[in-house]
Design a protein around this motif. Structure first.
Motif, PDB file in Angstrom:
ATOM      1  N   ALA A 211       0.984  -1.038  -0.097  1.00 35.93           N
ATOM      2  CA  ALA A 211       0.083  -0.074   0.025  1.00 35.93           C
ATOM      3  C   ALA A 211       1.054   1.092   0.069  1.00 35.93           C
ATOM      4  CB  ALA A 211      -1.126  -0.038   1.043  1.00 35.93           C
ATOM      5  N   ASN A 212       0.822   1.627  -1.445  1.00 34.85           N
ATOM      6  CA  ASN A 212       1.087   3.418  -0.778  1.00 34.85           C
ATOM      7  C   ASN A 212       3.254   2.948  -1.543  1.00 34.85           C
ATOM      8  OD1 ASN A 212      -0.441   5.240  -0.959  1.00 34.85           O
ATOM      9  ND2 ASN A 212      -0.295   6.058   1.041  1.00 34.85           N
ATOM     10  N   GLY A 213       3.303   1.584  -2.077  1.00 37.40           N
ATOM     11  CA  GLY A 213       4.620   1.163  -1.580  1.00 37.40           C
ATOM     12  C   GLY A 213       5.922   1.027  -0.830  1.00 37.40           C
ATOM     13  N   ASN A 214       4.796   1.104   0.600  1.00 37.91           N
ATOM     14  CA  ASN A 214       6.039   1.368   1.679  1.00 37.91           C
ATOM     15  C   ASN A 214       4.999  -0.443   2.560  1.00 37.91           C
ATOM     16  OD1 ASN A 214       7.313   3.736   2.495  1.00 37.91           O
ATOM     17  ND2 ASN A 214       4.686   3.890   1.646  1.00 37.91           N
ATOM     18  N   GLY A 215       4.995  -1.001   1.701  1.00 38.56           N
ATOM     19  CA  GLY A 215       4.336  -3.125   2.247  1.00 38.56           C
ATOM     20  C   GLY A 215       3.137  -2.796   2.997  1.00 38.56           C
ATOM     21  N   VAL A 216       2.965  -4.132   3.889  1.00 40.12           N
ATOM     22  CA  VAL A 216       2.286  -4.544   5.245  1.00 40.12           C
ATOM     23  C   VAL A 216       2.662  -4.444   6.373  1.00 40.12           C
ATOM     24  CG1 VAL A 216       1.045  -6.036   6.047  1.00 40.12           C
ATOM     25  CG2 VAL A 216       1.226  -5.738   3.414  1.00 40.12           C
ATOM     26  N   ALA A 217       2.364  -3.520   7.122  1.00 42.97           N
ATOM     27  CA  ALA A 217       3.179  -3.647   8.732  1.00 42.97           C
ATOM     28  C   ALA A 217       3.255  -4.810   9.507  1.00 42.97           C
ATOM     29  CB  ALA A 217       1.859  -2.130   9.265  1.00 42.97           C
ATOM     30  N   HIS A 218       4.349  -5.046   9.536  1.00 47.66           N
ATOM     31  CA  HIS A 218       5.302  -6.243  10.347  1.00 47.66           C
ATOM     32  C   HIS A 218       5.763  -5.818  11.897  1.00 47.66           C
ATOM     33  CE1 HIS A 218       2.941  -9.128   7.261  1.00 47.66           C
ATOM     34  NE2 HIS A 218       3.920  -8.246   6.536  1.00 47.66           N
ATOM     35  N   GLY A 219       5.872  -6.552  12.691  1.00 45.61           N
ATOM     36  CA  GLY A 219       6.527  -6.486  13.590  1.00 45.61           C
ATOM     37  C   GLY A 219       5.906  -5.455  15.065  1.00 45.61           C
ATOM     38  N   ASN A 220       6.355  -4.496  14.695  1.00 48.93           N
ATOM     39  CA  ASN A 220       5.377  -3.467  15.397  1.00 48.93           C
ATOM     40  C   ASN A 220       4.399  -3.240  15.294  1.00 48.93           C
ATOM     41  OD1 ASN A 220       8.438  -2.734  16.943  1.00 48.93           O
ATOM     42  ND2 ASN A 220       8.225  -0.881  14.858  1.00 48.93           N
ATOM     43  N   GLY A 221       3.405  -3.476  16.529  1.00 51.75           N
ATOM     44  CA  GLY A 221       1.810  -4.011  16.357  1.00 51.75           C
ATOM     45  C   GLY A 221       1.488  -5.221  15.907  1.00 51.75           C
ATOM     46  N   ALA A 222       2.190  -6.078  15.377  1.00 58.16           N
ATOM     47  CA  ALA A 222       1.388  -7.407  15.222  1.00 58.16           C
ATOM     48  C   ALA A 222       0.684  -8.197  15.665  1.00 58.16           C
ATOM     49  CB  ALA A 222       3.020  -8.313  14.255  1.00 58.16           C
ATOM     50  N   ALA A 223       0.855  -8.515  17.152  1.00 65.29           N
ATOM     51  CA  ALA A 223      -0.004  -9.705  17.701  1.00 65.29           C
ATOM     52  C   ALA A 223      -0.889  -8.265  18.295  1.00 65.29           C
ATOM     53  CB  ALA A 223       0.681  -9.180  19.141  1.00 65.29           C
ATOM     54  N   THR A 224      -1.350  -7.184  18.279  1.00 66.78           N
ATOM     55  CA  THR A 224      -2.740  -6.495  18.842  1.00 66.78           C
ATOM     56  C   THR A 224      -3.243  -6.013  17.334  1.00 66.78           C
ATOM     57  OG1 THR A 224      -1.595  -4.385  18.167  1.00 66.78           O
ATOM     58  CG2 THR A 224      -1.313  -5.010  20.632  1.00 66.78           C
ATOM     59  N   ALA A 460       2.490   3.567   8.684  1.00 64.48           N
ATOM     60  CA  ALA A 460       2.597   5.393   9.235  1.00 64.48           C
ATOM     61  C   ALA A 460       4.221   5.167   9.564  1.00 64.48           C
ATOM     62  CB  ALA A 460       1.762   5.970  10.251  1.00 64.48           C
ATOM     63  N   VAL A 461       4.103   3.933  10.706  1.00 66.03           N
ATOM     64  CA  VAL A 461       5.464   3.907  11.714  1.00 66.03           C
ATOM     65  C   VAL A 461       6.693   3.168  11.240  1.00 66.03           C
ATOM     66  CG1 VAL A 461       6.652   2.795  12.969  1.00 66.03           C
ATOM     67  CG2 VAL A 461       4.732   3.649  13.963  1.00 66.03           C
ATOM     68  N   GLN A 462       6.527   2.130   9.989  1.00 67.71           N
ATOM     69  CA  GLN A 462       6.779   1.287   8.436  1.00 67.71           C
ATOM     70  C   GLN A 462       7.567   3.032   7.599  1.00 67.71           C
ATOM     71  OE1 GLN A 462       8.170  -1.348   9.789  1.00 67.71           O
ATOM     72  NE2 GLN A 462       6.700  -1.179  11.033  1.00 67.71           N
ATOM     73  N   MET A 463       6.778   4.076   7.264  1.00 67.57           N
ATOM     74  CA  MET A 463       7.201   4.598   6.148  1.00 67.57           C
ATOM     75  C   MET A 463       7.641   5.344   7.013  1.00 67.57           C
ATOM     76  SD  MET A 463       3.608   6.194   4.739  1.00 67.57           S
ATOM     77  CE  MET A 463       3.021   5.529   4.023  1.00 67.57           C
ATOM     78  N   ILE A 464       8.534   5.437   8.142  1.00 67.01           N
ATOM     79  CA  ILE A 464       8.881   6.407   8.353  1.00 67.01           C
ATOM     80  C   ILE A 464      10.513   6.187   9.157  1.00 67.01           C
ATOM     81  CG2 ILE A 464       9.886   7.413  11.411  1.00 67.01           C
ATOM     82  CD1 ILE A 464       6.638   8.049  11.341  1.00 67.01           C
ATOM     83  N   VAL A 465      10.294   4.289   9.986  1.00 64.38           N
ATOM     84  CA  VAL A 465      11.960   3.589  10.475  1.00 64.38           C
ATOM     85  C   VAL A 465      12.393   2.799   8.422  1.00 64.38           C
ATOM     86  CG1 VAL A 465      11.011   3.636  12.425  1.00 64.38           C
ATOM     87  CG2 VAL A 465      10.242   1.600  10.871  1.00 64.38           C
ATOM     88  N   ARG A 466      11.994   2.267   7.542  1.00 61.63           N
ATOM     89  CA  ARG A 466      12.179   1.632   6.339  1.00 61.63           C
ATOM     90  C   ARG A 466      11.239   1.991   5.360  1.00 61.63           C
ATOM     91  NH1 ARG A 466      10.392  -4.369   9.472  1.00 61.63           N
ATOM     92  NH2 ARG A 466      11.134  -4.029  11.359  1.00 61.63           N
ATOM     93  N   GLY A 467      10.377   3.153   5.964  1.00 62.21           N
ATOM     94  CA  GLY A 467       9.501   3.328   4.032  1.00 62.21           C
ATOM     95  C   GLY A 467      10.651   4.737   3.824  1.00 62.21           C
ATOM     96  N   GLN A 468       9.508   5.760   2.875  1.00 61.35           N
ATOM     97  CA  GLN A 468       9.957   6.809   2.002  1.00 61.35           C
ATOM     98  C   GLN A 468      10.760   7.795   3.152  1.00 61.35           C
ATOM     99  OE1 GLN A 468       5.453   7.582   0.916  1.00 61.35           O
ATOM    100  NE2 GLN A 468       6.357   9.153   1.273  1.00 61.35           N
ATOM    101  N   TYR A 469      10.500   8.049   4.154  1.00 56.55           N
ATOM    102  CA  TYR A 469      11.276   8.934   5.426  1.00 56.55           C
ATOM    103  C   TYR A 469      12.609   8.093   6.047  1.00 56.55           C
ATOM    104  CZ  TYR A 469       6.473  10.593   4.904  1.00 56.55           C
ATOM    105  OH  TYR A 469       5.113  11.415   3.782  1.00 56.55           O
ATOM    106  N   ALA A 470      12.867   7.074   5.441  1.00 56.46           N
ATOM    107  CA  ALA A 470      14.087   6.499   6.791  1.00 56.46           C
ATOM    108  C   ALA A 470      15.006   7.333   6.797  1.00 56.46           C
ATOM    109  CB  ALA A 470      14.091   5.442   6.273  1.00 56.46           C
ATOM    110  N   GLN A 471      15.791   7.759   6.015  1.00 56.29           N
ATOM    111  CA  GLN A 471      16.960   8.221   5.232  1.00 56.29           C
ATOM    112  C   GLN A 471      16.769   9.565   6.385  1.00 56.29           C
ATOM    113  OE1 GLN A 471      18.266   8.766   1.541  1.00 56.29           O
ATOM    114  NE2 GLN A 471      20.595   8.947   2.137  1.00 56.29           N
TER     115      GLN A 471
END
Length: 529
Positions: A211-224, A460-471
Motif C-alpha cells: 500500500a503506497n509502496g511501503n509494504g504491509v506493517a509487520h513487527g511493531n503492533g503485529a500481535a494486537t 505510518a511508523v513503517q514509512m518512518i523507519v523503513r520507508g520513504q522517510y527512513a533516510q
C-alpha cells in the motif's frame, strides 16, 4: 428524525450519475467532489471482478468534524440529524478534513472554504429527495428516516446484512452499504491508484501486496493486529487494486510542522527561565530575565504568522476571537497563545524597566501558560480522528519534552550575544542533554517501537523507519539531531570547549524540525477513502 443513506452495491453500476448530479446541484468546482465513485478490481484474469463504491459524508451521529471546527462552521441539525456546513463562517483551517475518517471534506477552490455533502438539505426541507438519489438509474441510492420503521431504508437495513465504513472510529456513521466488498470500504486493503482518472495506468499484479509502496506493517503492533492482518492477507490473495479514485491532497504541510517547532521554542524559552529562577536553580541574569521572554515573544509572533498563513481564509481569522467554538483545541490554543504572549510581553517590559518584583510575579502565570502552549497541540491532534499516527495519549508529554529541548537549545545559542553566567550555561547544557535523551527515548520506544492499536498507525511508523522517510529520520533526526548533540554535550564535561554547546543546540533544533515534518507528513500519507 435521523436521515441516513444506503448504497445497494447489488445494483450500483458505477455510472457516476450521482457524482454529476451532485456537481450540478451544488455547482461543485472541477477537481473536488462531494460524492464520488471508487473502482476496485479483485482477483486475477480471467477470474477478476470490478467493484463500485459510492463515497461521501456519512452524516455521523457523533461526527468528529463538528468539535474540531474552531468557529462552528459545522453543525448537526436537530430536526433531521444532517451534518451541515456554513461556508460564511469557515476560516479554512482544514481541521475538519483531518478529523473526518471518511475523507468526506475538501477545500473548495473557488470559495477557499471547506465543503462536503449536505444531504441536499435545501431539497429535503421541501419534501424532495437528494439529487443523487433522484438520478440513480438503478435505484442503488436510498435515503430516509432511520428512526421510522416504515421507511424503505429502515426495512432494507432490518432485513439485509449491512456494513459501514470504519465502525471502530466510534462516529456512528449513517451511510450503510449492502453487499460492499471489504476492499472498497477499507482504503489500505487495495493498492492505491497510480493516477487519478478513468484512463489511469493499472497497477501491476506484483504491486498488489503493498500500500503506497511501503509494504504491509509487520513487527511493531503485529500481535494486537492479528485479525486485521488475516483480513489483509485474504484481500491480497484477491489482488485488490484501486483502478479509479479521486485525489485527496494532504491538508497540512510544512507550515504546520514549522508551527509546532516555533511554538516549542517559544514555550521552552520562557518556561526554563521561569523554572530556573523561581526554583532557585540559577541566579538572575540578563539571558534569563529578559532574553528568554524576548525569544518567546519573537517565536510566538512567528507561530501566529504561520497559523494565519496556513488558513485558506486568513481574512476571517479574527472570528476565532469573537465567535470561538470552545470544544475545538484550535480555538482554545489561540487563546492560550494570546494570553501567553501578553504575559511574556509584560515580563519583557518589566525587566527592561527594572521592576524585578513584577517579573517575579509574572514567572508563575507565564510558566503555566508556557506549559499549556507546549502541550495543547497534543489535544488538537487528538481531534484529528482520521490520522491514527497522531492519536497517542502520550503526545502532550512528548511535546513538553520537546519544548524543554527547544528552549534550552535556543537559549544556549542566544547566550552568544546576551550576558549570562557559567551557572546558567551549565543549567542549559544539563536540560538540553537530558531532554535530548528523553526525546529520543520517547520517539524510538513510545512512538515507534511499542505496539500500535491500528494497522494505519503501524504502517505510518513503517514509512518512518523503513520507508520513504527512513533516510531523513535515521540520519537527520536520530543521528545529527540527537546522537551528535548528546556526544558534544558529554564531551564538554571532559574538556571540550563550552562553545560546543552552541553547535549541539543548532543540531538539536534542526533534528527537532526534521522530526516534526516527518511526523506530520507520515500521519497523512495513508489514504482515508
Amino acid at each position: 428524525m435521523r436521515l441516513g443513506f444506503l448504497i445497494d452495491n447489488r445494483k450500483c453500476i458505477g455510472c457516476h450519475a450521482c457524482t454529476v448530479a451532485c456537481k450540478s446541484e451544488h455547482d461543485v468546482p472541477l477537481g473536488v467532489y462531494r460524492t464520488w465513485v471508487k473502482y476496485v478490481e479483485t482477483g486475477q484474469f480471467p477470474n477478476n471482478r470490478r467493484h463500485f463504491t459510492v463515497l461521501r459524508c456519512n452524516h455521523c451521529d457523533d461526527a468528529p468534524c463538528i468539535p474540531s471546527c474552531p468557529v462552528t462552521a459545522l453543525y448537526r441539525r436537530h430536526q433531521d440529524g444532517i451534518v451541515d456546513f456554513d461556508p460564511e463562517r469557515c476560516i479554512g483551517c482544514k481541521a475538519c478534513l483531518q478529523a473526518c475518517p471518511y475523507d468526506a471534506l475538501h477545500i473548495d477552490p473557488d470559495t477557499h472554504t471547506a465543503a462536503k455533502c449536505n444531504f441536499c438539505a435545501h431539497r429535503v426541507e421541501v419534501g424532495l429527495e437528494p439529487s443523487c438519489q433522484v438520478v440513480c438509474p438503478t435505484q442503488a441510492i436510498v435515503s430516509g428516516d432511520l428512526d421510522d420503521p416504515t421507511t424503505y431504508i429502515s426495512q432494507l437495513i432490518s432485513r439485509e446484512p449491512v456494513q459501514v465504513r470504519k465502525p471502530e472510529k466510534g462516529t456512528v456513521p449513517k451511510l450503510f452499504y449492502i453487499d460492499a466488498d471489504e476492499s472498497t470500504l477499507t482504503p489500505s486493503a487495495a493498492t492505491p491508484a497510480q493516477d487519478y482518472g478513468i484512463w489511469n495506468e493499472m497497477p501491476s499484479a506484483s504491486s498488489s501486496s503493498t500500500a503506497n509502496g511501503n509494504g504491509v506493517a509487520h513487527g511493531n503492533g503485529a500481535a494486537t493486529l492479528h485479525d486485521s492482518e488475516n483480513l489483509l492477507q485474504d484481500l491480497v490473495a484477491k489482488s485488490a487494486k484501486t483502478v479509479y479514485d479521486v485525489e485527496h491532497p494532504s491538508p497540512w504541510g510544512w507550515k504546520v510542522s514549522a508551527y509546532i517547532w516555533t511554538k516549542s521554542i517559544a514555550a521552552g524559552a520562557f518556561l526554563l527561565p521561569a523554572a530556573g529562577l523561581t526554583l532557585g536553580l540559577v541566579a538572575d541574569n540578563p539571558l534569563l530575565a529578559w532574553g528568554g521572554p524576548i525569544l518567546a515573544l519573537i517565536f510566538l509572533a512567528i507561530t501566529a504568522g504561520l497559523l494565519v498563513w496556513d488558513l485558506q481564509r486568513p481574512d476571517r481569522f479574527f472570528t476565532i476571537l469573537i465567535r470561538p467554538q470552545w470544544r475545538s483545541w484550535i480555538a482554545l490554543g489561540t487563546f492560550i497563545l494570546l494570553f501567553f504572549g501578553v504575559v511574556a510581553g509584560l515580563s519583557v517590559l518589566a525587566a527592561l524597566l527594572g521592576a524585578g518584583g513584577v517579573v517575579q510575579v509574572l514567572w508563575w502565570p507565564g510558566g503555566i501558560l508556557a506549559i499549556l502552549a507546549a502541550i495543547y497541540t497534543g489535544f488538537l491532534f487528538a481531534q484529528s480522528k482520521a490520522r491514527d499516527l497522531w492519536l497517542s495519549p502520550a503526545l502532550p508529554v512528548h511535546l513538553l519534552v520537546q519544548a524543554a529541548l527547544a528552549g534550552a537549545a535556543a537559549l544556549a545559542i542566544l547566550g552568544i550575544a546576551v550576558e549570562t553566567t557559567e551557572q546558567t550555561q551549565e543549567f542549559l547544557r544539563t536540560v538540553l542533554l537530558w531532554s535530548l535523551i528523553a526525546n529520543l527515548f520517547i520517539i524510538l520506544v513510545g512512538e515507534l517501537w511499542l505496539p500500535h492499536g491500528t494497522r494505519d498507525a503501524a504502517k505510518a511508523v513503517q514509512m518512518i523507519v523503513r520507508g520513504q522517510y527512513a533516510q531523513r529520520f535515521w540520519i537527520g533526526v536520530v543521528g545529527l539531531g540527537h546522537v551528535v548533540p548528546v556526544v558534544l554535550l558529554i564531551a564538554i564535561s571532559v574538556g571540550l570547549a563550552p562553545i560546543a554547546a552552541i553547535v549541539a543546540g543548532g543540531f538539536a533544533l534542526i533534528g527537532l524540525l526534521l522530526f516534526e515534518d516527518i511526523w506530520v507528513r507520515a500521519g497523512q500519507a495513508l489514504p482515508l477513502s
